[in-house]
Design a protein around this motif. Sequence first.
Motif, short mmCIF file in Angstrom:
data_model
loop_
_atom_site.label_atom_id
_atom_site.label_comp_id
_atom_site.label_asym_id
_atom_site.label_seq_id
_atom_site.Cartn_x
_atom_site.Cartn_y
_atom_site.Cartn_z
N ALA A 1 10.13 -67.35 -67.39
CA ALA A 1 8.79 -66.83 -67.65
C ALA A 1 8.68 -66.57 -69.04
CB ALA A 1 9.02 -65.35 -66.84
N THR A 2 7.30 -66.63 -68.81
CA THR A 2 6.27 -65.91 -70.73
C THR A 2 5.15 -65.96 -70.25
OG1 THR A 2 5.44 -68.27 -70.99
CG2 THR A 2 7.59 -68.38 -71.81
N GLY A 3 4.53 -65.05 -71.29
CA GLY A 3 2.96 -65.16 -71.45
C GLY A 3 2.18 -66.27 -71.65
N VAL A 4 0.95 -66.08 -71.37
CA VAL A 4 0.63 -67.04 -71.89
C VAL A 4 -1.09 -66.43 -73.42
CG1 VAL A 4 -1.75 -69.17 -71.33
CG2 VAL A 4 0.14 -67.95 -69.22
N THR A 5 -0.70 -67.98 -74.07
CA THR A 5 -1.95 -67.87 -75.16
C THR A 5 -2.72 -68.49 -75.56
OG1 THR A 5 -0.20 -69.21 -76.62
CG2 THR A 5 0.23 -66.25 -76.32
N ILE A 6 -4.14 -68.54 -75.84
CA ILE A 6 -4.83 -69.11 -76.45
C ILE A 6 -4.24 -69.30 -77.62
CG2 ILE A 6 -7.29 -70.11 -77.17
CD1 ILE A 6 -6.17 -69.33 -73.77
N ALA B 1 4.59 -71.46 -75.54
CA ALA B 1 5.30 -71.68 -76.78
C ALA B 1 5.49 -70.73 -77.90
CB ALA B 1 5.37 -73.26 -76.68
N PHE B 2 4.88 -69.84 -78.11
CA PHE B 2 4.58 -69.38 -78.93
C PHE B 2 6.14 -68.29 -79.34
CE2 PHE B 2 3.83 -64.60 -79.54
CZ PHE B 2 2.99 -64.70 -80.87
N MET B 3 6.82 -66.97 -79.91
CA MET B 3 7.59 -66.54 -80.19
C MET B 3 7.02 -65.28 -81.44
SD MET B 3 10.96 -68.42 -81.24
CE MET B 3 11.91 -67.14 -81.53
N SER B 4 7.96 -64.60 -81.43
CA SER B 4 7.53 -63.22 -82.41
C SER B 4 8.97 -64.41 -83.88
CB SER B 4 8.49 -62.04 -82.60
OG SER B 4 8.85 -61.39 -83.47
N GLY B 5 8.79 -64.23 -84.60
CA GLY B 5 9.59 -64.57 -85.80
C GLY B 5 10.84 -63.39 -86.76
N SER B 6 9.94 -63.11 -87.20
CA SER B 6 9.99 -61.87 -87.55
C SER B 6 9.67 -60.67 -88.53
CB SER B 6 10.35 -62.71 -89.17
OG SER B 6 10.65 -62.35 -90.41
N SER C 1 4.41 -73.49 -80.59
CA SER C 1 5.52 -74.63 -81.18
C SER C 1 4.17 -75.76 -80.70
CB SER C 1 6.64 -75.39 -79.85
OG SER C 1 6.77 -76.24 -79.66
N ILE C 2 3.89 -76.79 -81.14
CA ILE C 2 1.93 -77.58 -80.47
C ILE C 2 2.74 -79.30 -80.39
CG2 ILE C 2 0.01 -77.86 -81.54
CD1 ILE C 2 0.40 -75.41 -80.94
N THR D 1 5.43 -79.91 -83.61
CA THR D 1 5.80 -79.32 -84.18
C THR D 1 6.00 -77.81 -84.42
OG1 THR D 1 4.71 -81.48 -85.82
CG2 THR D 1 4.94 -79.11 -86.61
N LEU D 2 6.75 -77.00 -84.85
CA LEU D 2 6.49 -75.59 -84.73
C LEU D 2 5.95 -75.16 -86.40
CD1 LEU D 2 10.44 -75.12 -84.30
CD2 LEU D 2 8.83 -75.08 -82.93
N PHE D 3 5.27 -73.97 -85.61
CA PHE D 3 3.73 -73.93 -86.38
C PHE D 3 4.59 -72.51 -86.66
CE2 PHE D 3 0.39 -77.29 -87.86
CZ PHE D 3 0.80 -77.79 -86.75
N ILE D 4 4.95 -72.15 -88.35
CA ILE D 4 4.94 -70.63 -88.47
C ILE D 4 3.76 -69.91 -89.43
CG2 ILE D 4 6.87 -68.70 -89.65
CD1 ILE D 4 9.18 -70.95 -89.07
#
Length: 169
Positions: free
Chosen positions: A17-22, A38-43, A52-53, A127-130
């Motif tokens: 289960a996740t939240g939803v972002t735009i 597919a969003f997460m905190s990184g650092s 992730s797009i 592709t993962l965008f940081i």
Amino acid sequence: MAGIDPALFRKVMGAFATGVTIITSEADGEVHGMTANAFMSGSLEPPLCIVSIARKARMHDFLLHAGHFGVSMLGAEQADMSNHFAGRPMADLQVRFHHAGRTPLVEGAIAAIAADTSATHDCGDHTLFIGRIHHMACAEGAPLVVHHGKYARVAHMESRGAAPTLEFW
Ligand code: FAD
């Protein structure tokens, strides 16, 4: 796909289960938005986030070109916004943006981040965008949740002393 059934892949990933972002960005005078979970905190140090797009999404090359992105975390009442930015446009939906520097963000979100793309990493058909975060904001409000492809909200039941549960619709 070597050894993994695509239906099982979707079922297992959908159990998370996740939240939803735009995800939003702006380039050459055009604002583009896309729904993503597919969003997460990184650092924390330095402050980084990751999204992730899909390579096939219009947002993919748009972000590569723009070099910056916004993340607007949707509230429980914003499922229409999620559907709209997932390619099911809703003609009568009011979509308004405000900016953090050059980065557009969706009005009415419960929290928002603006970041400059600091790295990209190949992730198969995504592709993962940081992003290096330069702006964060937080408002009150319950999050929109997605679980097994269905929207849900967290139902707080403090008055009855029970743990929060998910309500689906
Ligand atoms: P389009 O499909 O062309 O546009 C997206 C929609 O946004 C269109 O309806 C368009 O009208 C609207 N829109 C865009 N810009 C504006 C604007 N400036 N003003 C008003 N409306 C605008 N895909 C991923 O790659 N990664 C994920 O993590 C991911 N998570 C998802 C989570 C959920 C809950 C859902 C429902 C979908 C998710 N998707 C994800 C799929 C993704 O949202 C869709 O494939 C989306 O349609 C891809 O967008 P696009 O960039 O190709 O642009």
